[in-house]
Design an enzyme around this catalytic site. Structure first.
Site, PDB file in Angstrom:
ATOM      1  CG  ASN A   9      -1.840   7.558   8.620  1.00 61.63           C
ATOM      2  OD1 ASN A   9      -0.994   8.310   9.088  1.00 61.63           O
ATOM      3  ND2 ASN A   9      -2.370   6.550   9.308  1.00 61.63           N
ATOM      4  CE  LYS A  11      -0.293   3.595   8.655  1.00 62.58           C
ATOM      5  NZ  LYS A  11      -0.481   2.137   8.677  1.00 62.58           N
ATOM      6  CG  HIS A  88      -4.500   4.280  12.444  1.00 54.30           C
ATOM      7  ND1 HIS A  88      -3.748   3.151  12.682  1.00 54.30           N
ATOM      8  CD2 HIS A  88      -4.571   4.401  11.095  1.00 54.30           C
ATOM      9  CE1 HIS A  88      -3.377   2.633  11.531  1.00 54.30           C
ATOM     10  NE2 HIS A  88      -3.857   3.364  10.553  1.00 54.30           N
ATOM     11  CD  GLU A  90      -0.413   1.757  12.282  1.00 57.04           C
ATOM     12  OE1 GLU A  90      -0.107   2.962  12.204  1.00 57.04           O
ATOM     13  OE2 GLU A  90      -0.431   0.994  11.290  1.00 57.04           O
ATOM     14  CD  GLU A 158      -7.008   2.504   8.036  1.00 56.66           C
ATOM     15  OE1 GLU A 158      -6.489   2.834   6.966  1.00 56.66           O
ATOM     16  OE2 GLU A 158      -6.449   2.667   9.139  1.00 56.66           O
ATOM     17  N   GLY A 164      -0.648  -2.570   6.212  1.00 58.64           N
ATOM     18  CA  GLY A 164       0.796  -2.712   6.085  1.00 58.64           C
ATOM     19  C   GLY A 164       1.259  -4.134   5.829  1.00 58.64           C
ATOM     20  CB  SER A 203      -2.686  -3.546   1.528  1.00 55.63           C
ATOM     21  OG  SER A 203      -1.955  -3.957   2.678  1.00 55.63           O
ATOM     22  N   GLY A 224      -1.799   4.215   3.617  1.00 59.03           N
ATOM     23  CA  GLY A 224      -0.569   4.355   4.379  1.00 59.03           C
ATOM     24  C   GLY A 224       0.644   4.384   3.467  1.00 59.03           C
TER      25      GLY A 224
HETATM   26  P1  13P Z   1      -1.236   0.670   4.450  1.00 63.70           P
HETATM   27  O1  13P Z   1      -1.886   1.360   3.273  1.00 63.70           O
HETATM   28  O2  13P Z   1       0.237   0.877   4.536  1.00 63.70           O
HETATM   29  O3  13P Z   1      -1.685  -0.752   4.560  1.00 63.70           O
HETATM   30  O4  13P Z   1      -1.810   1.413   5.763  1.00 63.70           O
HETATM   31  C1  13P Z   1      -3.172   1.603   5.881  1.00 63.70           C
HETATM   32  C2  13P Z   1      -3.408   2.511   7.028  1.00 63.70           C
HETATM   33  O5  13P Z   1      -3.249   2.129   8.166  1.00 63.70           O
HETATM   34  C3  13P Z   1      -3.815   3.889   6.732  1.00 63.70           C
HETATM   35  O6  13P Z   1      -4.211   4.549   7.892  1.00 63.70           O
END
Ligand code: 13P
Length: 243
Positions: A9, A11, A88, A90, A158, A164, A203, A224
């Site tokens: 992803n 983002k 997601h 976010e 997640e 992140g 992560s 991510g």
């Molecule tokens: P990270 O791998 O950057 O922690 O993000 C995970 C994520 O939100 C994937 O959708």
């Protein structure tokens, strides 16, 4: 058995220069996916090789209409997407999306022939309150369409506190949650529930991928930051294929 899926992803990262990463991402034996920003989907689909699919990061619940800035699932499919991430954390946080909205988006994805990747996850406060499994049961039940099967739907766990942050859930925490989600899916969907892929996200990196993929009921990852560069992501893909 669920199919294995390594999903990236991107983002809100990437312009056309990032498309060069796609040339060295993919696998012949497992499903591999990159979800770039919507602006890159058509070009990414054109650039991707046989072992790589392209997806969207969100879709609207409707198929067309007066919704400035939104993107409908049939538009993603038309641009070459095969999957779309819905719900997601976010999106749930930044745009106030409820599980009911997420379910409507997943239904729109299915109607457009896309595979929704339905995201669920608890916050740190919810985990510390001992509410994790109930929160996830509720999110899964309310976000997943009735006609979900292993052939058309993927679930991604997640934990919000692991996205992140560099904090990764322990394999014990992941195993507990994935066993719980698998039980929920089989209780609702019967045998079909055993085929729905359960991804872990938060992560994930090459350095922790092997132990995460060795965890029971983990069928892949939603990645991510470590999906932005092929040199970071392809080792995760290869670790999943070897698991
Ligand atoms: P990270 O791998 O950057 O922690 O993000 C995970 C994520 O939100 C994937 O959708």
């Amino acid at each position: 058995m669920p199919r294995k899926l390594a999903a990236g992803n991107w983002k809100m990262n990437g312009t056309t220069a990032a498309l060069s990463e796609l040339a060295s991402i993919g696998h012949a034996d497992i499903d591999v996916l990159i979800c770039p920003p919507a602006t890159l989907i058509a070009a990414a689909a054109a650039a991707a090789g046989d072992g790589l699919s392209i997806g969207g990061q969100d879709c609207h619940t409707g198929i067309s209409g007066a919704h400035t800035g939104d993107i409908a699932a049939p538009m993603l499919a038309d641009a070459g997407a095969k999957y779309v991430i819905v719900g997601h954390s976010e999106r749930r946080t930044d745009h106030g999306e409820t599980s009911e909205t997420v379910r409507a988006k997943a239904e729109a994805a299915l109607a457009a022939g896309l595979t929704p990747i339905i995201c669920i996850g608890e916050t740190l406060a919810e985990r510390e309150a001992g509410a994790t499994l109930q929160i996830l049961t509720d999110q899964l039940a309310a976000s997943t369409p009735d006609d979900a099967t292993g052939a058309n739907t993927v679930i991604a766990y997640e934990p919000v506190w692991a996205i992140g942050t560099g904090l990764v859930a322990t394999t014990d925490q992941i195993a507990e949650v994935h066993a719980h989600l698998r039980a929920d899916l089989t209780a609702r969907f019967g045998a079909a529930g055993t085929d729905i892929a359960l991804l872990y996200g938060g992560s994930v990196k090459a350095a922790n991928a092997v132990e995460i993929f060795a965890t029971p009921e983990v069928n892949g990852a939603l990645v991510g930051g470590a999906s932005l560069k092929a040199s970071d992501f392809q080792p995760i893909v290869d670790a999943l294929a070897a698991s």
